[in-house]
Design a protein around this motif. Structure first.
Motif, PDB file in Angstrom:
ATOM      1  N   GLY A 173       0.811  -1.220   0.000  1.00  0.00           N
ATOM      2  CA  GLY A 173       0.000   0.000   0.000  1.00  0.00           C
ATOM      3  C   GLY A 173       0.836   1.258   0.000  1.00  0.00           C
ATOM      4  N   ARG A 174       2.086   1.169  -0.484  1.00  0.00           N
ATOM      5  CA  ARG A 174       2.961   2.347  -0.508  1.00  0.00           C
ATOM      6  C   ARG A 174       2.624   3.306  -1.650  1.00  0.00           C
ATOM      7  NH1 ARG A 174       4.203  -0.002   3.542  1.00  0.00           N
ATOM      8  NH2 ARG A 174       6.235  -0.823   4.140  1.00  0.00           N
ATOM      9  N   VAL A 175       2.123   2.751  -2.771  1.00  0.00           N
ATOM     10  CA  VAL A 175       1.848   3.574  -3.965  1.00  0.00           C
ATOM     11  C   VAL A 175       0.361   3.925  -3.974  1.00  0.00           C
ATOM     12  CG1 VAL A 175       1.927   3.566  -6.506  1.00  0.00           C
ATOM     13  CG2 VAL A 175       3.710   2.411  -5.195  1.00  0.00           C
ATOM     14  N   THR A 176       0.025   5.190  -4.260  1.00  0.00           N
ATOM     15  CA  THR A 176      -1.368   5.638  -4.187  1.00  0.00           C
ATOM     16  C   THR A 176      -2.256   4.919  -5.203  1.00  0.00           C
ATOM     17  OG1 THR A 176      -0.381   7.779  -3.734  1.00  0.00           O
ATOM     18  CG2 THR A 176      -2.754   7.739  -3.962  1.00  0.00           C
ATOM     19  N   SER A 177      -1.816   4.835  -6.464  1.00  0.00           N
ATOM     20  CA  SER A 177      -2.632   4.150  -7.484  1.00  0.00           C
ATOM     21  C   SER A 177      -1.808   3.020  -8.097  1.00  0.00           C
ATOM     22  CB  SER A 177      -3.042   5.110  -8.598  1.00  0.00           C
ATOM     23  OG  SER A 177      -3.516   6.299  -8.072  1.00  0.00           O
ATOM     24  N   PRO A 178      -1.689   1.901  -7.408  1.00  0.00           N
ATOM     25  CA  PRO A 178      -0.862   0.817  -7.955  1.00  0.00           C
ATOM     26  C   PRO A 178      -1.491   0.202  -9.200  1.00  0.00           C
ATOM     27  CG  PRO A 178      -2.049   0.074  -5.999  1.00  0.00           C
ATOM     28  CD  PRO A 178      -2.355   1.532  -6.150  1.00  0.00           C
ATOM     29  N   VAL A 179      -0.634  -0.344 -10.068  1.00  0.00           N
ATOM     30  CA  VAL A 179      -1.130  -1.121 -11.206  1.00  0.00           C
ATOM     31  C   VAL A 179      -1.447  -2.501 -10.644  1.00  0.00           C
ATOM     32  CG1 VAL A 179      -0.577  -1.979 -13.510  1.00  0.00           C
ATOM     33  CG2 VAL A 179       0.445   0.163 -12.705  1.00  0.00           C
ATOM     34  N   LEU A 180      -2.732  -2.844 -10.591  1.00  0.00           N
ATOM     35  CA  LEU A 180      -3.121  -4.099  -9.922  1.00  0.00           C
ATOM     36  C   LEU A 180      -2.939  -5.292 -10.852  1.00  0.00           C
ATOM     37  CD1 LEU A 180      -6.312  -2.978  -7.976  1.00  0.00           C
ATOM     38  CD2 LEU A 180      -3.993  -3.279  -7.090  1.00  0.00           C
ATOM     39  N   PRO A 181      -2.419  -6.394 -10.344  1.00  0.00           N
ATOM     40  CA  PRO A 181      -2.263  -7.605 -11.164  1.00  0.00           C
ATOM     41  C   PRO A 181      -3.603  -8.326 -11.291  1.00  0.00           C
ATOM     42  CG  PRO A 181      -1.516  -8.013  -8.933  1.00  0.00           C
ATOM     43  CD  PRO A 181      -1.958  -6.577  -8.963  1.00  0.00           C
ATOM     44  N   PRO A 182      -3.716  -9.276 -12.252  1.00  0.00           N
ATOM     45  CA  PRO A 182      -4.940 -10.077 -12.318  1.00  0.00           C
ATOM     46  C   PRO A 182      -5.038 -11.012 -11.110  1.00  0.00           C
ATOM     47  CG  PRO A 182      -3.310 -10.885 -13.889  1.00  0.00           C
ATOM     48  CD  PRO A 182      -2.743  -9.640 -13.284  1.00  0.00           C
ATOM     49  N   GLY A 183      -6.221 -11.543 -10.879  1.00  0.00           N
ATOM     50  CA  GLY A 183      -6.447 -12.369  -9.691  1.00  0.00           C
ATOM     51  C   GLY A 183      -6.954 -11.477  -8.570  1.00  0.00           C
ATOM     52  N   GLU A 184      -6.994 -12.038  -7.365  1.00  0.00           N
ATOM     53  CA  GLU A 184      -7.453 -11.249  -6.216  1.00  0.00           C
ATOM     54  C   GLU A 184      -6.298 -10.407  -5.670  1.00  0.00           C
ATOM     55  OE1 GLU A 184      -9.492 -13.828  -3.345  1.00  0.00           O
ATOM     56  OE2 GLU A 184      -9.746 -15.264  -4.976  1.00  0.00           O
ATOM     57  N   THR A 185      -6.639  -9.290  -5.056  1.00  0.00           N
ATOM     58  CA  THR A 185      -5.596  -8.473  -4.428  1.00  0.00           C
ATOM     59  C   THR A 185      -6.034  -8.076  -3.022  1.00  0.00           C
ATOM     60  OG1 THR A 185      -6.535  -6.538  -5.525  1.00  0.00           O
ATOM     61  CG2 THR A 185      -4.543  -7.430  -6.492  1.00  0.00           C
ATOM     62  N   ARG A 186      -5.071  -7.877  -2.155  1.00  0.00           N
ATOM     63  CA  ARG A 186      -5.322  -7.313  -0.832  1.00  0.00           C
ATOM     64  C   ARG A 186      -4.208  -6.303  -0.576  1.00  0.00           C
ATOM     65  NH1 ARG A 186      -1.999  -7.836   2.655  1.00  0.00           N
ATOM     66  NH2 ARG A 186      -3.334  -7.374   4.433  1.00  0.00           N
ATOM     67  N   ILE A 187      -4.529  -5.249   0.176  1.00  0.00           N
ATOM     68  CA  ILE A 187      -3.557  -4.166   0.357  1.00  0.00           C
ATOM     69  C   ILE A 187      -3.379  -3.842   1.834  1.00  0.00           C
ATOM     70  CG2 ILE A 187      -3.033  -1.743  -0.199  1.00  0.00           C
ATOM     71  CD1 ILE A 187      -4.372  -2.115  -2.863  1.00  0.00           C
ATOM     72  N   GLY A 188      -2.099  -3.716   2.251  1.00  0.00           N
ATOM     73  CA  GLY A 188      -1.788  -3.326   3.628  1.00  0.00           C
ATOM     74  C   GLY A 188      -1.047  -4.425   4.365  1.00  0.00           C
ATOM     75  N   GLY A 189      -0.365  -4.032   5.448  1.00  0.00           N
ATOM     76  CA  GLY A 189       0.413  -4.996   6.236  1.00  0.00           C
ATOM     77  C   GLY A 189      -0.477  -6.036   6.901  1.00  0.00           C
ATOM     78  N   PHE A 190       0.142  -7.143   7.318  1.00  0.00           N
ATOM     79  CA  PHE A 190      -0.588  -8.246   7.960  1.00  0.00           C
ATOM     80  C   PHE A 190      -0.504  -8.158   9.487  1.00  0.00           C
ATOM     81  CE2 PHE A 190       0.645  -9.901   3.809  1.00  0.00           C
ATOM     82  CZ  PHE A 190      -0.500 -10.545   3.373  1.00  0.00           C
ATOM     83  N   GLY A 191       0.455  -7.345   9.968  1.00  0.00           N
ATOM     84  CA  GLY A 191       0.696  -7.305  11.416  1.00  0.00           C
ATOM     85  C   GLY A 191       1.770  -8.318  11.797  1.00  0.00           C
ATOM     86  N   GLY A 192       2.911  -8.237  11.112  1.00  0.00           N
ATOM     87  CA  GLY A 192       4.053  -9.098  11.457  1.00  0.00           C
ATOM     88  C   GLY A 192       3.860 -10.534  11.006  1.00  0.00           C
ATOM     89  N   PRO A 193       4.858 -11.400  11.325  1.00  0.00           N
ATOM     90  CA  PRO A 193       4.802 -12.796  10.890  1.00  0.00           C
ATOM     91  C   PRO A 193       3.578 -13.544  11.432  1.00  0.00           C
ATOM     92  CG  PRO A 193       6.865 -12.324  12.061  1.00  0.00           C
ATOM     93  CD  PRO A 193       6.110 -11.052  12.011  1.00  0.00           C
ATOM     94  N   GLU A 194       3.192 -13.231  12.677  1.00  0.00           N
ATOM     95  CA  GLU A 194       2.025 -13.928  13.261  1.00  0.00           C
ATOM     96  C   GLU A 194       0.760 -13.552  12.494  1.00  0.00           C
ATOM     97  OE1 GLU A 194       4.137 -12.040  15.005  1.00  0.00           O
ATOM     98  OE2 GLU A 194       5.285 -13.565  16.111  1.00  0.00           O
ATOM     99  N   GLY A 195       0.649 -12.263  12.130  1.00  0.00           N
ATOM    100  CA  GLY A 195      -0.512 -11.799  11.362  1.00  0.00           C
ATOM    101  C   GLY A 195      -0.568 -12.468   9.995  1.00  0.00           C
ATOM    102  N   LEU A 196       0.604 -12.591   9.383  1.00  0.00           N
ATOM    103  CA  LEU A 196       0.656 -13.246   8.066  1.00  0.00           C
ATOM    104  C   LEU A 196       0.285 -14.727   8.197  1.00  0.00           C
ATOM    105  CD1 LEU A 196       1.317 -13.396   5.069  1.00  0.00           C
ATOM    106  CD2 LEU A 196       3.746 -13.432   5.636  1.00  0.00           C
ATOM    107  N   ALA A 197       0.806 -15.379   9.237  1.00  0.00           N
ATOM    108  CA  ALA A 197       0.474 -16.803   9.451  1.00  0.00           C
ATOM    109  C   ALA A 197      -1.030 -16.963   9.683  1.00  0.00           C
ATOM    110  CB  ALA A 197       1.265 -17.347  10.635  1.00  0.00           C
TER     111      ALA A 197
END
Ligand code: NAP
Length: 249
Positions: free
Chosen positions: A39-63
């Motif tokens: 989420g660093r770029v204001t208008s990112p070029v989005l790839p195909p497929g699903e997307t989600r934006i923003g941090g997960f909250g560290g490794p535990e959040g990602l897990a």
């Protein structure tokens, strides 16, 4: 119980991540593909497929995200300088038991005619910089500009997609532009701004390498920030094709 259907989570923000998402979603019988962006770029070029934006909250959040969304494969396709995220990915993979592969482009190496100087960090670049040039093209990214904010010399040209935020050096011109840039673009830019020093991270890849060729042609020194460490034991590949093979294995 039947196995979960494949769900590939791509940690993105790079050209390679987008290419992988394109290749995966174009394939017949393609798996579920989600690309995650910081989420660093204001208008990112989005790839195909699903997307989600923003941090997960560290490794535990990602897990936790991996478990909640039944991710079966994790691909760390972040930028070689996104050091924290790569370590988070390795830790999250260990916590969740998901398979992990890093898609990482090779670094650059100097060739005949190059005048490259190496440093280990942005702070190191700031120390080395004043002795090397008077008009510097600073391509290390807008997020790290605070490392140079105390320098009244040299004059800086910065090119970025979004305007810099936070502390910046006092003698600075900002050029808002989104790459890739051609060799002709880079030659013209160096000449127009009378650049006598290029500062870059060792990002690797072809999308931003024409600036290095233009610097060599113009006899301009290049200050290169070396890559940070990568997590131990994580398999890496530079090739989207190899990621596809790994996923289908
Ligand atoms: P970083 O320092 O390694 O990561 C800082 C935090 O940002 C991470 O702890 C994570 O937050 C979040 N984050 C990073 N990448 C993410 C992603 N793909 N999806 C969700 N959250 C993410 O990262 P960075 O150097 O700031 O880079 C941020 C993004 O810009 C990455 O996607 C990277 O590929 C891209 N990028 C970076 C550079 C560069 O020079 N660093 C250049 C071009 C593109 P949580 O801990 O909360 O999960």
């Amino acid at each position: 119980m039947p196995a979960d259907p494949a769900h590939v989570l791509i940690l993105g923000g790079t050209t390679e991540a987008r290419r992988l998402a394109e290749a995966l979603t174009a394939a017949p019988g393609s798996p579920r593909v989600t690309t995650s962006l910081a989420g660093r770029v204001t208008s990112p070029v989005l790839p195909p497929g699903e997307t989600r934006i923003g941090g997960f909250g560290g490794p535990e959040g990602l897990a936790a995200w991996i478990a909640a969304h039944r991710v079966t494969h994790l691909v760390d396709a972040t930028h070689p300088f996104a050091e924290r995220m790569s370590f988070n990915a390795a830790q999250a993979a260990a916590l969740s038991g998901v398979r992990l592969l890093a898609l990482r482009r090779p670094g650059w190496t100097p060739g005949p005619g190059d005048d490259w100087h190496f440093t280990d960090s942005l702070a190191g670049a700031a120390t080395a910089l004043p002795g090397l040039g008077t008009r510097a093209f600073l391509t290390t990214g807008r997020m790290g500009l605070h490392s140079f904010a105390h320098l009244t010399e040299p004059w800086f040209l910065v090119r970025s997609v979004d305007p810099p935020a936070g502390a910046v050096p006092p003698r600075l011109e900002v050029l808002l532009a989104r790459g890739p840039f051609t060799l002709a673009d880079e030659r013209e830019l160096l000449a127009r701004h009378r650049i006598d020093l290029l500062v870059t991270k060792d990002s690797g890849g072809s999308a931003t390498s024409p600036k290095l060729t233009a610097a060599r042609e113009a006899g301009i020194p290049v200050l290169v920030v070396r890559r940070p460490a990568v997590p131990e034991g994580v398999r890496q590949t530079p090739s989207v094709g190899e990621v596809l093979d790994w996923l289908s294995a």
